[in-house]
Scaffold this motif. Structure first.
Motif, short mmCIF file in Angstrom:
data_model
loop_
_atom_site.label_atom_id
_atom_site.label_comp_id
_atom_site.label_asym_id
_atom_site.label_seq_id
_atom_site.Cartn_x
_atom_site.Cartn_y
_atom_site.Cartn_z
N PRO A 94 51.19 48.25 50.12
CA PRO A 94 52.10 49.03 50.96
C PRO A 94 52.48 48.28 52.23
O PRO A 94 51.62 47.74 52.93
CB PRO A 94 51.29 50.28 51.28
CG PRO A 94 50.34 50.41 50.15
CD PRO A 94 49.99 49.01 49.76
N GLY A 95 53.77 48.21 52.50
CA GLY A 95 54.25 47.57 53.71
C GLY A 95 54.25 46.06 53.68
O GLY A 95 54.56 45.42 54.69
N LYS A 96 53.93 45.47 52.52
CA LYS A 96 53.88 44.01 52.41
C LYS A 96 54.86 43.52 51.34
O LYS A 96 55.29 44.28 50.48
CB LYS A 96 52.47 43.55 52.07
CG LYS A 96 51.46 43.83 53.17
CD LYS A 96 50.12 43.15 52.87
CE LYS A 96 49.14 43.36 54.01
NZ LYS A 96 47.85 42.68 53.75
N GLU A 97 55.17 42.23 51.40
CA GLU A 97 56.05 41.64 50.41
C GLU A 97 55.30 41.42 49.09
O GLU A 97 54.07 41.33 49.06
CB GLU A 97 56.59 40.31 50.92
CG GLU A 97 57.52 40.44 52.11
CD GLU A 97 58.15 39.13 52.51
OE1 GLU A 97 59.02 39.14 53.39
OE2 GLU A 97 57.79 38.09 51.93
N ARG A 98 56.07 41.30 48.02
CA ARG A 98 55.48 41.02 46.73
C ARG A 98 54.85 39.62 46.77
O ARG A 98 55.46 38.66 47.25
CB ARG A 98 56.53 41.11 45.63
CG ARG A 98 55.94 41.11 44.22
CD ARG A 98 56.95 41.62 43.21
NE ARG A 98 57.24 43.04 43.43
CZ ARG A 98 57.89 43.80 42.55
NH1 ARG A 98 58.31 43.29 41.40
NH2 ARG A 98 58.14 45.08 42.81
N ASP A 106 42.50 43.30 47.87
CA ASP A 106 43.16 43.15 46.58
C ASP A 106 43.88 44.43 46.16
O ASP A 106 44.58 44.44 45.14
CB ASP A 106 42.14 42.78 45.50
CG ASP A 106 41.53 41.42 45.70
OD1 ASP A 106 40.30 41.28 45.51
OD2 ASP A 106 42.27 40.47 46.04
N THR A 107 43.70 45.49 46.93
CA THR A 107 44.36 46.75 46.62
C THR A 107 45.87 46.59 46.67
O THR A 107 46.42 46.14 47.67
CB THR A 107 43.92 47.84 47.61
OG1 THR A 107 42.51 48.08 47.45
CG2 THR A 107 44.69 49.13 47.39
N ALA A 108 46.52 46.96 45.57
CA ALA A 108 47.97 46.78 45.46
C ALA A 108 48.43 47.33 44.12
O ALA A 108 47.62 47.63 43.25
CB ALA A 108 48.35 45.31 45.57
N VAL A 109 49.74 47.39 43.96
CA VAL A 109 50.33 47.60 42.64
C VAL A 109 50.53 46.22 42.02
O VAL A 109 51.12 45.34 42.63
CB VAL A 109 51.66 48.36 42.72
CG1 VAL A 109 52.27 48.49 41.32
CG2 VAL A 109 51.45 49.73 43.35
N TYR A 110 50.01 46.05 40.82
CA TYR A 110 50.10 44.76 40.12
C TYR A 110 51.20 44.83 39.07
O TYR A 110 51.24 45.76 38.25
CB TYR A 110 48.76 44.44 39.47
CG TYR A 110 47.75 43.95 40.48
CD1 TYR A 110 47.20 44.82 41.43
CD2 TYR A 110 47.34 42.62 40.51
CE1 TYR A 110 46.29 44.37 42.37
CE2 TYR A 110 46.43 42.17 41.45
CZ TYR A 110 45.90 43.04 42.37
OH TYR A 110 45.01 42.60 43.30
N TYR A 111 52.07 43.82 39.11
CA TYR A 111 53.22 43.76 38.22
C TYR A 111 53.12 42.56 37.29
O TYR A 111 52.77 41.45 37.72
CB TYR A 111 54.50 43.64 39.01
CG TYR A 111 54.81 44.83 39.90
CD1 TYR A 111 54.38 44.84 41.22
CD2 TYR A 111 55.52 45.92 39.41
CE1 TYR A 111 54.66 45.93 42.05
CE2 TYR A 111 55.81 47.01 40.23
CZ TYR A 111 55.37 47.00 41.54
OH TYR A 111 55.65 48.08 42.35
#
Length: 128
Positions: free
Chosen positions: A42-46, A91-96
């Motif tokens: 959240p709030g960060k670039e891919r 490492d918490t994030a949405v992984y694509y």
């Protein structure tokens, strides 16, 4: 029509492990083309996480995950995996999952703009 579907995300404690999977369905196989993982908090670039070529199996990693994450793929199939060990809260994030029918130079494998096809993402949360 190309479709990428990720699975395997979830909640894990710091120091734990998760294994993500991505399966691609298409009229063409991705088995000889690169596939990659990116993530976005959240709030960060891919952010680039890892990539693997199809023919050579050469792998590439982002600095923040090197020596903790391992990318692999089923030979001859359009499936890629991401084994994540020693997970940290950051490492918490949405992984694509991402893929493309091209053969870019190595440095381009780290760019999100290289990839035409993307999955919907899977949430990974690292928290105690």
């Amino acid at each position: 029509q190309v479709q990428l579907v990720e699975s395997g995300g979830g909640l894990v404690q710091p120091g734990g492990s998760l294994r993500l999977s991505c399966s691609a369905t298409s009229d063409r196989t991705f088995s000889t083309y690169p596939m990659a993982w990116f993530r976005q908090a959240p709030g960060k670039e891919r952010e680039f996480v890892a990539a693997i070529r199809g023919n050579s199996g050469s792998t590439y990693y982002g600095d923040s995950v090197k020596n903790r994450f391992t990318v692999s793929r089923d030979r001859g199939k359009s499936t890629v995996f991401l084994q994540m060990n020693n997970l940290r809260p950051e490492d918490t994030a949405v992984y694509y999952c991402a893929a493309d029918f091209g053969s870019p130079i190595s440095s381009f494998l780290r760019r999100a703009s290289t990839y035409t096809y993307w999955g919907q993402g899977t949430q990974v949360t690292v928290s105690s």
